[in-house]
Design a protein around this motif. Structure first.
Motif, mmCIF file in Angstrom:
data_model
loop_
_atom_site.group_PDB
_atom_site.id
_atom_site.type_symbol
_atom_site.label_atom_id
_atom_site.label_comp_id
_atom_site.label_asym_id
_atom_site.label_seq_id
_atom_site.Cartn_x
_atom_site.Cartn_y
_atom_site.Cartn_z
ATOM 1 N N UNK B 99 36.051 35.385 49.842
ATOM 2 C CA UNK B 99 36.607 35.091 48.510
ATOM 3 C C UNK B 99 37.917 34.330 48.678
ATOM 4 N N UNK B 100 37.940 33.124 48.206
ATOM 5 C CA UNK B 100 39.160 32.312 48.322
ATOM 6 C C UNK B 100 40.027 32.454 47.072
ATOM 7 N N UNK B 101 39.427 32.956 46.016
ATOM 8 C CA UNK B 101 40.159 33.163 44.767
ATOM 9 C C UNK B 101 39.446 34.209 43.937
ATOM 10 N N UNK B 102 40.212 35.087 43.321
ATOM 11 C CA UNK B 102 39.616 36.079 42.431
ATOM 12 C C UNK B 102 40.729 36.553 41.493
ATOM 13 N N UNK B 103 41.054 35.722 40.552
ATOM 14 C CA UNK B 103 42.206 36.012 39.694
ATOM 15 C C UNK B 103 41.800 36.001 38.223
ATOM 16 N N UNK B 104 42.367 36.930 37.473
ATOM 17 C CA UNK B 104 42.063 36.918 36.042
ATOM 18 C C UNK B 104 43.324 36.822 35.194
ATOM 19 N N UNK B 105 44.476 36.703 35.796
ATOM 20 C CA UNK B 105 45.688 36.588 35.003
ATOM 21 C C UNK B 105 46.461 35.321 35.361
ATOM 22 N N UNK B 106 45.746 34.361 35.852
ATOM 23 C CA UNK B 106 46.402 33.088 36.169
ATOM 24 C C UNK B 106 46.890 32.450 34.870
#
Lengths: 112, 213
Positions: B99-106
């Motif tokens: 996983x290179x990215x897993x963001x939900x508050x960007x």
């Protein structure tokens, strides 16, 4: 002399009125955007779309608003409308990162 | 005239070639025979930093989408997910996912901006002069091109949140260690769970094409 003063006065009235009207128009759009973001963050996607469309009527060339509309249509699984919004986003954007993001979404939505 | 068309065709070909090179297509080992693959073992996926459970969510998404694509999925070997392809196959592949990215508050800024992309306006004027004798008519054509570079107007900024999931996938032959397929992909959305699922769906869709399932 009186005529010159009258002319200056009427010009000033026109300038002040036009500035006030443009500030009002921007304020209206900003209100719609604020309401759209609040609605989106509480999961009210349809209401958010309604507010974004109102904001667009004041400024139809805002690529960021087209992007947000596209994301909302995707969340609502309205594929055709999402494709149209991403295409509008590409048309009005100069930001390469947004254009790249739009192309990734379009590839996915078009099944490429 | 023909030369112009030829020139246009060359430009079109070059643009097409460039856009294909820039596309995010997976890398494939063309010499590998995918019809001889027996199973694909999905390796444990490590969590994205400060996102506990993200690895398991992505693994579950992959299993779910493999099943939706008509593959036989089993979880018997120490909780690892196994995709069964061809009982007569000799080779086993392992699928690893990072996983290179897993963001939900960007936070993304929405500037209230008006972008004018400019325009190119071409005016063609044609005129003809005649001295009464049709055979000696003189035709004149002039072309005027006006280019407007456009402008950007920006006002106050507003913030909103956006989910983004990115991953790198690798398919490796377990016996030889040969890397046979690799792909990197990211997607954005409003909700993290659906964005992660789209990422998995896209990747599994590409893997399915290898096995003509």
């Amino acid at each position: 002399m009186k005529n010159i003063i009258k002319l200056i006065r009427s010009s000033l009235i026109i300038i002040i009125t036009s500035i006030s009207l443009s500030i009002f128009a921007y304020g209206q759009s900003e209100d719609h955007l604020k309401r759209a973001i609040s609605a989106m963050e509480t999961g009210l996607f349809d209401e958010s779309l309604k507010q974004l469309n109102l904001a667009l009527s004041d400024n139809p060339k805002n690529a960021q608003v087209h992007k947000l509309i596209a994301l909302l249509y995707e969340a609502l699984e309205k594929k055709e409308k999402a494709i149209k919004a991403w295409n509008d986003c590409i048309r009005y954007s100069k930001d390469q990162s947004i254009i790249k993001e739009a192309k990734i979404h379009l590839n996915y939505l078009n099944g490429i | 005239m023909e030369f112009r068309l030829f020139k246009k065709a060359i430009y079109f070909f070059l643009i097409l070639l460039y856009s294909n090179n820039c596309s995010h297509a997976p890398a494939i080992n063309e010499t590998y025979d995918f019809s001889l693959v027996n199973t694909i073992n999905i390796d444990k996926i490590a969590d994205y930093p400060k996102r506990p459970g993200s690895g398991q969510i992505m693994e579950d998404n992959l299993s779910f989408i493999f099943m939706k694509n008509g593959f036989n999925v089993s979880q018997i070997m120490s909780n690892n997910t196994v995709i069964n392809l061809n009982d007569e196959g000799e080779n086993n592949l392992s699928l690893s996912c990072t996983l290179t990215e897993y963001t939900d508050r960007e936070t993304i800024l929405i500037p209230y901006r008006v972008e004018d992309r400019g325009s190119i306006e071409t005016t063609i004027t044609q005129s003809s002069e005649s001295n009464g004798d049709d055979q000696n008519a003189i035709a004149t054509t002039s072309t005027t091109t006006t280019t407007d570079g456009g402008s950007i107007q920006e006002s106050r900024k507003l913030e909103y949140t956006q989910a983004r999931v990115g991953m790198i996938l690798k398919l490796k032959d377990e016996k030889t260690g040969l890397l046979v397929w690799t792909h990197s992909y990211w997607y954005s959305g409003i909700e993290l769970s659906s964005t992660a699922q789209i990422c998995a769906r896209n990747s599994v869709g590409l893997i399915s094409k290898l096995f003509n399932n």
